[in-house]
Design an enzyme around this catalytic site. Structure first.
Site, PDB file in Angstrom:
ATOM      1  CB  VAL A 180      -1.076  -0.062   1.359  1.00 59.14           C
ATOM      2  CG1 VAL A 180      -1.716  -1.255   1.217  1.00 59.14           C
ATOM      3  CG2 VAL A 180      -0.213   0.113   2.612  1.00 59.14           C
ATOM      4  N   GLY A 219       8.976 -11.067  -2.912  1.00 60.65           N
ATOM      5  CA  GLY A 219       8.818 -10.606  -1.652  1.00 60.65           C
ATOM      6  C   GLY A 219       7.513 -10.740  -0.802  1.00 60.65           C
ATOM      7  CG  HIS A 273      -4.024  -6.188  -0.029  1.00 61.40           C
ATOM      8  ND1 HIS A 273      -2.929  -7.143   0.609  1.00 61.40           N
ATOM      9  CD2 HIS A 273      -4.853  -7.108  -0.509  1.00 61.40           C
ATOM     10  CE1 HIS A 273      -3.096  -8.424   0.397  1.00 61.40           C
ATOM     11  NE2 HIS A 273      -4.304  -8.463  -0.338  1.00 61.40           N
TER      12      HIS A 273
HETATM   13  C1  BJW Z   1      12.287 -10.317   1.322  1.00 55.77           C
HETATM   14  C2  BJW Z   1      13.041  -9.480   1.691  1.00 55.77           C
HETATM   15  C3  BJW Z   1      13.877  -8.816   0.850  1.00 55.77           C
HETATM   16  C4  BJW Z   1      11.612  -9.929   3.207  1.00 55.77           C
HETATM   17  N1  BJW Z   1      14.181  -9.581  -0.426  1.00 55.77           N
HETATM   18  N2  BJW Z   1      12.398 -11.114   0.052  1.00 55.77           N
HETATM   19  C5  BJW Z   1      -7.628 -19.533   5.744  1.00 55.77           C
HETATM   20  C6  BJW Z   1      -7.351 -19.982   4.293  1.00 55.77           C
HETATM   21  C7  BJW Z   1      -7.359 -19.002   3.244  1.00 55.77           C
HETATM   22  C8  BJW Z   1      -7.825 -17.768   3.451  1.00 55.77           C
HETATM   23  C9  BJW Z   1      -8.232 -17.341   4.817  1.00 55.77           C
HETATM   24  C10 BJW Z   1      -8.235 -18.135   5.881  1.00 55.77           C
HETATM   25  N3  BJW Z   1      -8.636 -17.683   7.134  1.00 55.77           N
HETATM   26  C11 BJW Z   1      -8.889 -16.563   6.703  1.00 55.77           C
HETATM   27  C12 BJW Z   1      -8.711 -16.279   5.552  1.00 55.77           C
HETATM   28  C13 BJW Z   1      -8.871 -15.017   4.676  1.00 55.77           C
HETATM   29  C14 BJW Z   1      -7.843 -14.061   4.826  1.00 55.77           C
HETATM   30  C15 BJW Z   1      -6.293 -14.655   5.000  1.00 55.77           C
HETATM   31  O1  BJW Z   1      -5.836 -15.061   3.954  1.00 55.77           O
HETATM   32  N4  BJW Z   1      -5.906 -14.962   6.179  1.00 55.77           N
HETATM   33  C16 BJW Z   1      -4.539 -15.819   6.095  1.00 55.77           C
HETATM   34  C17 BJW Z   1      -3.658 -14.928   6.925  1.00 55.77           C
HETATM   35  C18 BJW Z   1      -4.784 -17.140   6.479  1.00 55.77           C
HETATM   36  N5  BJW Z   1      -7.830 -13.194   3.688  1.00 55.77           N
HETATM   37  C19 BJW Z   1      -8.566 -11.862   3.922  1.00 55.77           C
HETATM   38  O2  BJW Z   1      -9.258 -11.908   4.839  1.00 55.77           O
HETATM   39  C20 BJW Z   1      -8.781 -11.214   2.637  1.00 55.77           C
HETATM   40  N6  BJW Z   1      -9.998 -10.996   2.408  1.00 55.77           N
HETATM   41  C21 BJW Z   1     -10.924 -11.892   1.797  1.00 55.77           C
HETATM   42  O3  BJW Z   1     -10.591 -12.999   1.946  1.00 55.77           O
HETATM   43  O4  BJW Z   1     -12.405 -11.792   1.883  1.00 55.77           O
HETATM   44  C22 BJW Z   1     -13.386 -12.686   1.511  1.00 55.77           C
HETATM   45  C23 BJW Z   1     -14.541 -11.819   1.601  1.00 55.77           C
HETATM   46  C24 BJW Z   1     -15.416 -11.924   0.506  1.00 55.77           C
HETATM   47  C25 BJW Z   1     -16.683 -11.220   0.229  1.00 55.77           C
HETATM   48  C26 BJW Z   1     -16.906 -10.333   1.360  1.00 55.77           C
HETATM   49  C27 BJW Z   1     -16.229 -10.393   2.448  1.00 55.77           C
HETATM   50  C28 BJW Z   1     -14.910 -11.104   2.674  1.00 55.77           C
HETATM   51  C29 BJW Z   1      -8.161  -9.800   2.926  1.00 55.77           C
HETATM   52  C30 BJW Z   1      -6.685  -9.615   2.872  1.00 55.77           C
HETATM   53  C31 BJW Z   1      -6.289  -8.516   3.350  1.00 55.77           C
HETATM   54  C32 BJW Z   1      -4.827  -8.287   3.852  1.00 55.77           C
HETATM   55  N7  BJW Z   1      -4.676  -7.113   4.365  1.00 55.77           N
HETATM   56  C33 BJW Z   1      -3.309  -6.947   4.591  1.00 55.77           C
HETATM   57  C34 BJW Z   1      -3.125  -5.396   5.346  1.00 55.77           C
HETATM   58  C35 BJW Z   1      -3.145  -4.419   4.143  1.00 55.77           C
HETATM   59  C36 BJW Z   1      -3.403  -2.948   4.579  1.00 55.77           C
HETATM   60  C37 BJW Z   1      -1.940  -2.526   5.198  1.00 55.77           C
HETATM   61  O5  BJW Z   1      -0.944  -2.604   4.633  1.00 55.77           O
HETATM   62  O6  BJW Z   1      -2.102  -2.140   6.423  1.00 55.77           O
HETATM   63  O7  BJW Z   1      -2.202  -6.854   3.558  1.00 55.77           O
HETATM   64  S1  BJW Z   1      -2.431  -7.874   5.873  1.00 55.77           S
HETATM   65  C38 BJW Z   1      -0.728  -7.850   5.287  1.00 55.77           C
HETATM   66  O8  BJW Z   1      -0.571  -9.115   4.452  1.00 55.77           O
HETATM   67  C39 BJW Z   1      -0.930  -6.987   3.983  1.00 55.77           C
HETATM   68  C40 BJW Z   1       0.094  -7.581   3.057  1.00 55.77           C
HETATM   69  O9  BJW Z   1      -0.572  -7.262   1.655  1.00 55.77           O
HETATM   70  C41 BJW Z   1      -0.315  -9.031   3.105  1.00 55.77           C
HETATM   71  C42 BJW Z   1       0.546  -9.967   2.614  1.00 55.77           C
HETATM   72  O10 BJW Z   1       1.754  -9.897   3.251  1.00 55.77           O
HETATM   73  P1  BJW Z   1       3.211  -9.922   2.369  1.00 55.77           P
HETATM   74  O11 BJW Z   1       3.341  -8.809   1.533  1.00 55.77           O
HETATM   75  O12 BJW Z   1       3.314 -11.249   1.755  1.00 55.77           O
HETATM   76  O13 BJW Z   1       4.310  -9.680   3.598  1.00 55.77           O
HETATM   77  P2  BJW Z   1       4.753 -10.877   4.564  1.00 55.77           P
HETATM   78  O14 BJW Z   1       5.493  -9.890   5.545  1.00 55.77           O
HETATM   79  O15 BJW Z   1       3.932 -11.726   4.973  1.00 55.77           O
HETATM   80  O16 BJW Z   1       6.022 -11.464   3.719  1.00 55.77           O
HETATM   81  C43 BJW Z   1       7.149 -10.643   3.292  1.00 55.77           C
HETATM   82  C44 BJW Z   1       7.887 -11.896   2.553  1.00 55.77           C
HETATM   83  O17 BJW Z   1       9.363 -10.912   1.840  1.00 55.77           O
HETATM   84  C45 BJW Z   1       8.461 -13.060   3.328  1.00 55.77           C
HETATM   85  O18 BJW Z   1       8.402 -14.226   2.506  1.00 55.77           O
HETATM   86  C46 BJW Z   1      10.162 -12.371   3.403  1.00 55.77           C
HETATM   87  O19 BJW Z   1      11.111 -13.846   3.258  1.00 55.77           O
HETATM   88  C47 BJW Z   1      10.214 -11.848   2.154  1.00 55.77           C
HETATM   89  N8  BJW Z   1      11.503 -10.954   2.229  1.00 55.77           N
HETATM   90  N9  BJW Z   1      12.657  -9.029   2.943  1.00 55.77           N
HETATM   91  C48 BJW Z   1      13.331 -10.753  -0.817  1.00 55.77           C
HETATM   92  N10 BJW Z   1      14.881  -8.038   1.043  1.00 55.77           N
END
Ligand code: BJW
Ligand code: ZN
Length: 242
Positions: free
Chosen positions: A102, A186, A118
């Site tokens: 974001v 990432g 997101h």
């Molecule tokens: C490097 C590095 C370097 C570091 N070089 N690499 C069970 C199964 C499936 C789904 C679900 C479930 N239970 C619940 C759910 C749903 C839920 C979900 O997925 N939960 C899981 C945790 C299980 N999902 C939702 O709720 C989504 N909505 C939804 O499903 O709606 C359904 C619906 C339909 C109709 C009506 C109503 C509902 C919404 C998800 C929203 C996520 N939001 C966030 C916050 C955004 C705002 C903010 O920024 O504040 O998004 S959470 C957070 O996680 C953020 C990120 O975009 C997202 C992903 O994280 P990301 O980018 O992968 O970061 P990290 O930290 O996890 O990983 C970093 C990586 O980089 C690592 O691998 C490192 O190794 C690597 N790394 N330095 C290379 N230099």
């Protein structure tokens, strides 16, 4: 061929590329990832703050967290990884950048076609009506109120349990499905539906990450290391090194 050369060959051969990025791409700009070290803020895990329930319970706390992140982002610069993706877009006939971030750093690096699945931390929207605005407020103050209806404004991002913006999401699905190459950079690929995009790819896949993820074994080429250097190497033109 070593994995990097193999990946560069895939990039050079592809006319239609989709890229999915996550917090790791901005880590080297000094922005903490969600699930790694440094992701904590005042002992809260991001998963405890990025929810509608947290905002309902304590909107002031949630806004303080977002303003703290806004300050970090405002002081940050795009890194070589963001710049490499912008360069790759200029060279590729059909290119779509899908980001979970974001922070807006892809746009600042010069990327044009960006699908922010997101949301955008610089967007504030009303919890009561359709009002929304882009603002640069970074200092802590009271919870902002809607100038139209007086309800609380909230950050224009997607929290857990909330649907992703429908049209943006549909475009992302189409871009991955139609691509010859998907680059996943990432992201821990733990959050859905974003992580599910990887399963839609019909062509080659490249993962760039410091660590292994649950998708590493399924991708065509997995590159281990920092996004800044590896994405820069991927976007270099010319024949592979050997
Ligand atoms: C490097 C590095 C370097 C570091 N070089 N690499 C069970 C199964 C499936 C789904 C679900 C479930 N239970 C619940 C759910 C749903 C839920 C979900 O997925 N939960 C899981 C945790 C299980 N999902 C939702 O709720 C989504 N909505 C939804 O499903 O709606 C359904 C619906 C339909 C109709 C009506 C109503 C509902 C919404 C998800 C929203 C996520 N939001 C966030 C916050 C955004 C705002 C903010 O920024 O504040 O998004 S959470 C957070 O996680 C953020 C990120 O975009 C997202 C992903 O994280 P990301 O980018 O992968 O970061 P990290 O930290 O996890 O990983 C970093 C990586 O980089 C690592 O691998 C490192 O190794 C690597 N790394 N330095 C290379 N230099
Ligand atoms: Zn309103």
């Amino acid at each position: 061929m070593n994995p990097l050369d193999q990946a560069r060959t895939l990039v050079e051969q592809a006319q239609r590329i989709a890229v999915l990025t996550g917090a790791g791409v901005s880590a080297e700009s000094g922005i903490p990832t969600f699930r790694g070290p440094g992701g904590l803020w005042r002992n809260y895990r991001p998963e405890e703050l990025a929810t509608p329930e947290a905002f309902e319970r304590n909107p002031q706390l949630v806004w303080e967290w977002y303003r703290w992140r806004r300050r970090l982002i405002a002081a940050a610069e795009p890194n070589a990884g963001h710049l490499a993706l912008a360069e790759l877009e200029r060279r590729t006939p059909v290119f779509t950048l899908i980001t979970q971030n974001v922070d807006g750093l892809h746009g600042r690096a010069g990327s044009r076609r960006i699908l922010k699945i997101h949301g955008d931390i610089w967007l504030s929207r009303c919890t009561g009506c359709s009002y929304q605005r882009t603002d640069r407020a970074t200092e802590d103050e009271a919870v902002p109120l809607c100038p139209d209806c007086g309800a609380m404004l909230r950050p224009g991002v997607v929290w857990f349990g909330e649907p992703l913006p429908r049209l943006v999401w549909e475009e992302a699905e189409r871009a991955v499905y139609d691509s010859q190459l998907l680059i996943v950079a990432g992201t821990s690929a733990q959050v859905y539906p974003a992580a599910g995009l990887i399963g839609l790819a019909r062509g080659a896949t490249i993962e760039v990450n410091l660590d292994e993820t649950s998708f590493s074994k399924a991708v065509t080429v997995a590159l281990r290391g920092g996004c800044a250097e590896l994405l820069r190497q991927l976007a270099l033109t010319g024949p592979p090194s050997g």
